[in-house]
Design a protein around this motif. Structure first.
Motif, PDB file in Angstrom:
ATOM      1  N   LEU A  72      34.475  45.403  45.160  1.00  0.00           N
ATOM      2  CA  LEU A  72      34.477  44.894  43.876  1.00  0.00           C
ATOM      3  C   LEU A  72      35.350  43.524  44.410  1.00  0.00           C
ATOM      4  N   GLU A  73      34.563  42.692  44.327  1.00  0.00           N
ATOM      5  CA  GLU A  73      35.598  40.934  45.490  1.00  0.00           C
ATOM      6  C   GLU A  73      35.192  40.113  44.397  1.00  0.00           C
TER       7      GLU A  73
ATOM      8  N   CYS B 200      39.071  32.015  44.772  1.00  0.00           N
ATOM      9  CA  CYS B 200      38.642  31.921  43.034  1.00  0.00           C
ATOM     10  C   CYS B 200      39.323  33.277  42.740  1.00  0.00           C
ATOM     11  N   GLN B 201      40.714  33.975  42.953  1.00  0.00           N
ATOM     12  CA  GLN B 201      41.580  34.377  43.288  1.00  0.00           C
ATOM     13  C   GLN B 201      42.502  33.926  42.020  1.00  0.00           C
ATOM     14  N   LYS B 202      43.138  34.893  41.420  1.00  0.00           N
ATOM     15  CA  LYS B 202      44.217  35.194  40.327  1.00  0.00           C
ATOM     16  C   LYS B 202      43.411  33.976  39.457  1.00  0.00           C
ATOM     17  N   ARG B 203      42.522  34.612  39.331  1.00  0.00           N
ATOM     18  CA  ARG B 203      42.194  33.619  37.320  1.00  0.00           C
ATOM     19  C   ARG B 203      41.712  34.473  36.464  1.00  0.00           C
ATOM     20  N   GLY B 204      41.961  35.859  36.744  1.00  0.00           N
ATOM     21  CA  GLY B 204      41.329  37.435  36.265  1.00  0.00           C
ATOM     22  C   GLY B 204      39.728  37.239  36.026  1.00  0.00           C
ATOM     23  N   ILE B 205      39.400  36.502  37.115  1.00  0.00           N
ATOM     24  CA  ILE B 205      37.828  37.338  37.355  1.00  0.00           C
ATOM     25  C   ILE B 205      37.500  39.232  37.878  1.00  0.00           C
TER      26      ILE B 205
ATOM     27  N   GLY C  65      39.861  41.016  37.325  1.00  0.00           N
ATOM     28  CA  GLY C  65      40.219  42.204  36.171  1.00  0.00           C
ATOM     29  C   GLY C  65      39.211  42.308  35.149  1.00  0.00           C
TER      30      GLY C  65
ATOM     31  N   VAL D  13      38.506  53.950  45.973  1.00  0.00           N
ATOM     32  CA  VAL D  13      39.069  53.613  47.942  1.00  0.00           C
ATOM     33  C   VAL D  13      39.646  52.214  47.501  1.00  0.00           C
ATOM     34  N   ARG D  14      40.489  52.217  47.297  1.00  0.00           N
ATOM     35  CA  ARG D  14      41.797  51.275  46.287  1.00  0.00           C
ATOM     36  C   ARG D  14      42.254  50.646  47.762  1.00  0.00           C
ATOM     37  N   ALA D  15      42.402  49.488  47.899  1.00  0.00           N
ATOM     38  CA  ALA D  15      42.920  48.494  49.108  1.00  0.00           C
ATOM     39  C   ALA D  15      44.093  49.292  49.427  1.00  0.00           C
TER      40      ALA D  15
ATOM     41  N   ASN E 186      47.839  47.886  48.315  1.00  0.00           N
ATOM     42  CA  ASN E 186      48.866  47.357  47.324  1.00  0.00           C
ATOM     43  C   ASN E 186      47.644  47.787  45.970  1.00  0.00           C
ATOM     44  N   LEU E 187      46.514  47.640  45.820  1.00  0.00           N
ATOM     45  CA  LEU E 187      46.039  46.812  45.009  1.00  0.00           C
ATOM     46  C   LEU E 187      46.252  47.869  43.454  1.00  0.00           C
TER      47      LEU E 187
ATOM     48  N   PHE F   1      47.210  46.943  40.341  1.00  0.00           N
ATOM     49  CA  PHE F   1      45.500  46.485  39.421  1.00  0.00           C
ATOM     50  C   PHE F   1      44.689  47.707  38.719  1.00  0.00           C
ATOM     51  N   TYR F   2      44.158  48.733  39.299  1.00  0.00           N
ATOM     52  CA  TYR F   2      43.863  49.276  39.057  1.00  0.00           C
ATOM     53  C   TYR F   2      44.049  50.572  37.949  1.00  0.00           C
TER      54      TYR F   2
HETATM   55  C1  LIG Z   1      40.937  43.100  44.188  1.00  0.00           C
HETATM   56  C2  LIG Z   1      40.464  41.412  43.787  1.00  0.00           C
HETATM   57  C3  LIG Z   1      39.013  42.107  43.063  1.00  0.00           C
HETATM   58  C4  LIG Z   1      41.549  40.493  42.723  1.00  0.00           C
HETATM   59  O1  LIG Z   1      40.543  40.044  41.880  1.00  0.00           O
HETATM   60  P1  LIG Z   1      41.377  38.717  40.946  1.00  0.00           P
HETATM   61  O2  LIG Z   1      40.355  38.304  40.929  1.00  0.00           O
HETATM   62  O3  LIG Z   1      42.061  37.964  41.909  1.00  0.00           O
HETATM   63  O4  LIG Z   1      42.204  39.319  40.320  1.00  0.00           O
HETATM   64  P2  LIG Z   1      43.110  38.792  38.747  1.00  0.00           P
HETATM   65  O5  LIG Z   1      42.771  37.684  39.132  1.00  0.00           O
HETATM   66  O6  LIG Z   1      41.463  39.284  37.556  1.00  0.00           O
HETATM   67  O7  LIG Z   1      43.522  39.886  38.753  1.00  0.00           O
HETATM   68  C5  LIG Z   1      44.530  39.238  39.910  1.00  0.00           C
HETATM   69  C6  LIG Z   1      45.706  41.045  40.309  1.00  0.00           C
HETATM   70  O8  LIG Z   1      45.318  41.344  41.477  1.00  0.00           O
HETATM   71  C7  LIG Z   1      46.320  42.257  42.126  1.00  0.00           C
HETATM   72  N1  LIG Z   1      45.870  41.891  43.656  1.00  0.00           N
HETATM   73  C8  LIG Z   1      45.115  41.449  44.116  1.00  0.00           C
HETATM   74  N2  LIG Z   1      45.413  40.643  45.342  1.00  0.00           N
HETATM   75  C9  LIG Z   1      46.373  41.917  45.700  1.00  0.00           C
HETATM   76  C10 LIG Z   1      47.237  42.109  46.998  1.00  0.00           C
HETATM   77  N3  LIG Z   1      46.928  41.494  47.669  1.00  0.00           N
HETATM   78  N4  LIG Z   1      48.105  43.155  46.863  1.00  0.00           N
HETATM   79  C11 LIG Z   1      49.038  43.226  45.485  1.00  0.00           C
HETATM   80  N5  LIG Z   1      47.999  43.187  44.522  1.00  0.00           N
HETATM   81  C12 LIG Z   1      47.093  42.177  44.146  1.00  0.00           C
HETATM   82  C13 LIG Z   1      47.094  42.134  41.566  1.00  0.00           C
HETATM   83  O9  LIG Z   1      48.170  42.821  40.573  1.00  0.00           O
HETATM   84  C14 LIG Z   1      47.118  40.647  40.806  1.00  0.00           C
HETATM   85  O10 LIG Z   1      47.692  40.428  39.286  1.00  0.00           O
HETATM   86  P3  LIG Z   1      49.136  39.443  39.365  1.00  0.00           P
HETATM   87  O11 LIG Z   1      47.413  37.869  39.462  1.00  0.00           O
HETATM   88  O12 LIG Z   1      49.710  39.262  37.883  1.00  0.00           O
HETATM   89  O13 LIG Z   1      49.307  38.970  40.832  1.00  0.00           O
HETATM   90  C15 LIG Z   1      40.102  39.958  44.450  1.00  0.00           C
HETATM   91  O14 LIG Z   1      42.091  39.892  44.999  1.00  0.00           O
HETATM   92  C16 LIG Z   1      39.518  40.074  46.164  1.00  0.00           C
HETATM   93  O15 LIG Z   1      38.612  40.231  46.053  1.00  0.00           O
HETATM   94  N6  LIG Z   1      39.992  40.601  46.951  1.00  0.00           N
HETATM   95  C17 LIG Z   1      39.379  40.874  47.737  1.00  0.00           C
HETATM   96  C18 LIG Z   1      38.310  42.061  48.267  1.00  0.00           C
HETATM   97  C19 LIG Z   1      39.588  43.657  48.011  1.00  0.00           C
HETATM   98  O16 LIG Z   1      40.456  43.672  48.624  1.00  0.00           O
HETATM   99  N7  LIG Z   1      38.785  44.491  46.828  1.00  0.00           N
HETATM  100  C20 LIG Z   1      39.591  45.335  46.160  1.00  0.00           C
HETATM  101  C21 LIG Z   1      38.863  46.965  46.847  1.00  0.00           C
HETATM  102  S1  LIG Z   1      39.498  48.304  46.308  1.00  0.00           S
END
Ligand SMILES: CC(C)(COP(=O)(O)OP(=O)(O)OC[C@H]1O[C@@H](n2cnc3c(N)ncnc32)[C@H](O)[C@@H]1OP(=O)(O)O)[C@@H](O)C(=O)NCCC(=O)NCCS
Length: 135
Positions: free
Chosen positions: A72-73, A78-83, A85, A104-106, A108-109, A112-113
């Motif tokens: 998942l990436e 473009c992060q933090k815009r709900g994509i 989720g 398997v989560r990264a 701090n996630l 989120f999961y």
């Molecule tokens: C995880 C990921 C897919 C989230 O995508 P996103 O479009 O930003 O997700 P959303 O906007 O729907 O939600 C954001 C939420 O992600 C979580 N989050 C993202 N990065 C985080 C981090 N480094 N530490 C903790 N929470 C994190 C938070 O809960 C955040 O919520 P908030 O906006 O209320 O703070 C994105 O951060 C990403 O691509 N990360 C790098 C790759 C990765 O870690 N993939 C998952 C592997 S398990």
């Protein structure tokens, strides 16, 4: 606007640039496209302005009991815009009804999961970094 599609058909490697941020030995966009085609389920987030893929999630499943979500990436800009989720919501809907859905989560996630009903569990893994690029 972001469009969500559940197939990589019609996607070209050029539209997949920028993923695998921080991976020491990342797959090329061509290899990324190949793994999308080989996955049992994918959801892609596409920027409707330019057709670029800005997020993706994959799943591998036996279609009977179990599924695994390996990737998942969302692109950093473009992060933090709900994509992310929305990608997870759509993937979980596809896998609904299975007995087990694992990932398997990264670090701090967990929170989120947990939004999607996942709970913490122990896991055993191997990471063969010489093969990380998929070549
Ligand atoms: C995880 C990921 C897919 C989230 O995508 P996103 O479009 O930003 O997700 P959303 O906007 O729907 O939600 C954001 C939420 O992600 C979580 N989050 C993202 N990065 C985080 C981090 N480094 N530490 C903790 N929470 C994190 C938070 O809960 C955040 O919520 P908030 O906006 O209320 O703070 C994105 O951060 C990403 O691509 N990360 C790098 C790759 C990765 O870690 N993939 C998952 C592997 S398990």
């Amino acid at each position: 606007m972001i469009d969500y599609v559940d197939s990589p058909h019609g996607i070209t490697a050029e539209r997949l640039a920028g993923f695998f941020v921080g991976w020491p030995n990342p797959p090329t966009p061509e290899t990324h496209l190949r793994l999308l085609h080989e996955s049992d389920h994918v959801v892609l987030a596409i920027d409707s302005e330019n057709g670029h893929v800005v997020g993706f999630v994959t799943a591998i499943s036996d279609g009977v009991l179990s599924a695994y979500i390996p990737l998942l990436e969302v692109l950093p800009e473009c992060q933090k815009r709900g994509i992310g989720g929305e990608l997870m919501r759509k993937m979980m809907a596809k896998l609904d009804g299975l007995y087990m859905i694992d990932l398997v989560r990264a670090e701090n996630l967990g929170p989120f999961y947990e939004r999607f009903g996942l709970i913490p569990a122990d896991a055993m893994v191997i990471r063969n970094f010489a093969r990380q690029s998929g070549q």
